[in-house]
Design a protein around this motif. Structure first.
Motif, short mmCIF file in Angstrom:
data_model
loop_
_atom_site.label_atom_id
_atom_site.label_comp_id
_atom_site.label_asym_id
_atom_site.label_seq_id
_atom_site.Cartn_x
_atom_site.Cartn_y
_atom_site.Cartn_z
N ASN A 196 0.81 -1.22 0.00
CA ASN A 196 0.00 0.00 0.00
C ASN A 196 0.84 1.27 0.00
O ASN A 196 0.34 2.35 -0.33
CB ASN A 196 -0.93 0.02 1.22
CG ASN A 196 -2.10 -0.93 1.06
OD1 ASN A 196 -2.53 -1.20 -0.05
ND2 ASN A 196 -2.60 -1.44 2.17
N ARG A 197 2.09 1.18 0.39
CA ARG A 197 2.95 2.37 0.44
C ARG A 197 4.13 2.29 -0.53
O ARG A 197 4.51 3.29 -1.12
CB ARG A 197 3.51 2.56 1.85
CG ARG A 197 2.49 3.01 2.86
CD ARG A 197 1.86 4.36 2.49
NE ARG A 197 2.87 5.41 2.30
CZ ARG A 197 2.62 6.58 1.74
NH1 ARG A 197 1.41 6.84 1.29
NH2 ARG A 197 3.57 7.49 1.62
N GLY A 198 4.72 1.12 -0.70
CA GLY A 198 5.88 0.98 -1.55
C GLY A 198 5.54 1.20 -3.02
O GLY A 198 4.41 0.95 -3.45
N THR A 199 6.51 1.70 -3.77
CA THR A 199 6.29 2.02 -5.18
C THR A 199 7.09 1.09 -6.10
O THR A 199 8.17 0.62 -5.74
CB THR A 199 6.70 3.47 -5.48
OG1 THR A 199 8.11 3.60 -5.29
CG2 THR A 199 5.97 4.44 -4.57
N VAL A 200 6.54 0.87 -7.28
CA VAL A 200 7.23 0.06 -8.29
C VAL A 200 8.54 0.73 -8.70
O VAL A 200 9.59 0.09 -8.76
CB VAL A 200 6.32 -0.16 -9.51
CG1 VAL A 200 7.07 -0.89 -10.61
CG2 VAL A 200 5.05 -0.90 -9.11
N VAL A 201 8.46 2.03 -8.96
CA VAL A 201 9.65 2.76 -9.38
C VAL A 201 10.72 2.73 -8.27
O VAL A 201 11.91 2.54 -8.54
CB VAL A 201 9.29 4.22 -9.74
CG1 VAL A 201 10.54 5.09 -9.83
CG2 VAL A 201 8.56 4.25 -11.07
N GLY A 202 10.31 2.90 -7.03
CA GLY A 202 11.28 2.86 -5.94
C GLY A 202 11.96 1.52 -5.83
O GLY A 202 13.17 1.44 -5.59
N SER A 203 11.19 0.44 -6.02
CA SER A 203 11.77 -0.89 -5.95
C SER A 203 12.79 -1.10 -7.06
O SER A 203 13.88 -1.65 -6.83
CB SER A 203 10.65 -1.94 -6.06
OG SER A 203 11.19 -3.25 -6.07
N ILE A 204 12.45 -0.66 -8.27
CA ILE A 204 13.39 -0.82 -9.40
C ILE A 204 14.63 0.03 -9.19
O ILE A 204 15.77 -0.41 -9.43
CB ILE A 204 12.67 -0.48 -10.72
CG1 ILE A 204 11.65 -1.59 -11.04
CG2 ILE A 204 13.67 -0.30 -11.85
CD1 ILE A 204 10.75 -1.27 -12.20
N THR A 205 14.44 1.26 -8.73
CA THR A 205 15.58 2.16 -8.52
C THR A 205 16.48 1.67 -7.40
O THR A 205 17.69 1.91 -7.41
CB THR A 205 15.07 3.58 -8.21
OG1 THR A 205 14.17 3.98 -9.24
CG2 THR A 205 16.22 4.57 -8.14
N GLN A 206 15.93 0.97 -6.43
CA GLN A 206 16.73 0.39 -5.35
C GLN A 206 17.74 -0.61 -5.89
O GLN A 206 18.82 -0.80 -5.33
CB GLN A 206 15.81 -0.28 -4.33
CG GLN A 206 16.49 -1.02 -3.20
CD GLN A 206 17.06 -0.10 -2.13
OE1 GLN A 206 16.96 1.13 -2.23
NE2 GLN A 206 17.64 -0.67 -1.10
N ALA A 207 17.37 -1.30 -7.01
CA ALA A 207 18.27 -2.23 -7.70
C ALA A 207 18.74 -3.38 -6.81
O ALA A 207 19.89 -3.83 -6.92
CB ALA A 207 19.48 -1.48 -8.29
N ASP A 208 17.86 -3.83 -5.95
CA ASP A 208 18.16 -5.04 -5.17
C ASP A 208 17.99 -6.24 -6.10
O ASP A 208 16.91 -6.42 -6.68
CB ASP A 208 17.18 -5.13 -3.99
CG ASP A 208 17.50 -6.27 -3.03
OD1 ASP A 208 18.11 -7.27 -3.47
OD2 ASP A 208 17.12 -6.16 -1.84
N PRO A 209 19.00 -7.10 -6.25
CA PRO A 209 18.86 -8.24 -7.16
C PRO A 209 17.75 -9.20 -6.74
O PRO A 209 17.32 -10.02 -7.56
CB PRO A 209 20.24 -8.92 -7.10
CG PRO A 209 20.88 -8.41 -5.86
CD PRO A 209 20.33 -7.05 -5.63
N LYS A 210 17.29 -9.10 -5.50
CA LYS A 210 16.16 -9.92 -5.06
C LYS A 210 14.81 -9.24 -5.31
O LYS A 210 13.77 -9.81 -5.00
CB LYS A 210 16.30 -10.24 -3.57
CG LYS A 210 17.49 -11.13 -3.25
CD LYS A 210 17.53 -11.49 -1.78
CE LYS A 210 18.72 -12.41 -1.49
NZ LYS A 210 18.80 -12.78 -0.05
#
Length: 295
Positions: A107-121
């Motif tokens: 509900n709070r996390g973003t798709v763009v933020g997850s991709i930009t974080q670049a965690d291989p998991k």
């Protein structure tokens, strides 16, 4: 534990955010806070300045436009899970959104933020690679479109410049004979992937695979494509035997490390199986085959 003190900025426009990025000393962007907030709380991150972009309403969108699915920097995982256009046309996105963490984070996390974080998991990077998507960044010199293949460098490291703000990610709208899927293995609900595979198949009028995309999660230093497997698929008609070959090739291209969740050979085997399953789902969603047996 509370976060260490930091300076907080709340821009209301993208231009204002980019100006802050350019003028401040090593600022950190806050969108959903999926990764940043826990790091602040445990003081694993101690930024002097945080730029909170949640007030930039123009970045809160998810829509099809000009031949692309466009996901703005403030679109949440839950927005993807709930969108009709996703359920109708983007199988891999529909598969992925409910698998990200737990409801609070979705509900709070973003798709763009997850991709930009670049965690291989992270799950979304593999989906973006399979769809041959792109990251759109705004900097002092204007907009830059970065192909997904050129975005991920190392764990938590990308080709993004320090003064650039990612405003959206985009993938091409699907063709009539296209299907996609994402499969993920995890220890329990809410966990990061032990292994994951995103697939996208586009078929020609003769029922042959015209374009194949395979993105892998948690089995290399970044989200990675299985290019040998993609090459093996293209030009061929779908079949269980072909998908078995592709699964074996994807496993060979993966580079997992042994850890407390399993040894490397086990994860390679999982990539093999997940690839076959995701390819089967993608072909079925494209309306080309009706699968009767799962690997």
């Amino acid at each position: 534990m509370k976060a260490a003190p930091f300076e907080h900025h709340e821009p209301s426009t993208t231009d204002e955010a980019v100006s802050l990025l350019e003028s401040l000393e090593r600022p950190t962007i806050l969108a959903g806070g999926q990764s940043l907030v826990p790091m602040l709380r445990f003081r694993l991150a101690r930024p002097e300045t945080v730029i909170d972009i949640n007030g930039i309403d123009a970045l809160d969108y998810l829509r099809e436009e000009a031949g692309f699915l466009r996901i703005g920097a403030l679109a949440r995982h839950a927005d993807v899970a709930d969108a009709d256009v996703i359920a109708e046309s983007y199988g891999s996105f529909a598969d992925t959104a409910p698998l990200v963490a737990d409801p609070q984070i979705r509900n709070r996390g973003t798709v763009v933020g997850s991709i930009t974080q670049a965690d291989p998991k992270g799950d979304w990077g593999s989906v973006l690679l399979a769809h041959e998507g792109a990251v759109v960044a705004q900097g002092p010199d204007g907009e830059r479109v970065i192909p997904a293949d050129e975005f991920f460098l190392l764990p938590y490291d990308t080709t993004l410049e320090e003064s650039e703000l990612v405003t959206e990610v985009r993938v091409p709208t699907p063709d009539a004979r296209e299907g996609s899927a994402y499969h993920k293995l995890k220890r329990k609900t809410g966990d990061y992937a032990m292994a994951g595979v995103a697939t996208r198949l586009v078929f020609d009028e003769d029922g042959r695979i015209e374009t194949a995309g395979i993105g892998m999660t948690a089995v290399d230093i970044t989200n990675a494509r299985a290019r040998d497997a993609e090459d093996r698929l293209e030009g061929e008609r779908p079949s269980s035997a072909l998908f078995e070959e592709a699964g074996e090739l994807a496993a060979e291209e993966s580079n997992p490390e042994s850890d407390e969740h399993g040894d490397a050979s086990y994860k390679e085997r999982m990539i093999d199986v997940l690839t076959q399953r995701a390819l089967g789902d993608a072909a079925e969603r494209a309306g080309v085959v009706k699968r009767t047996v799962s690997p």
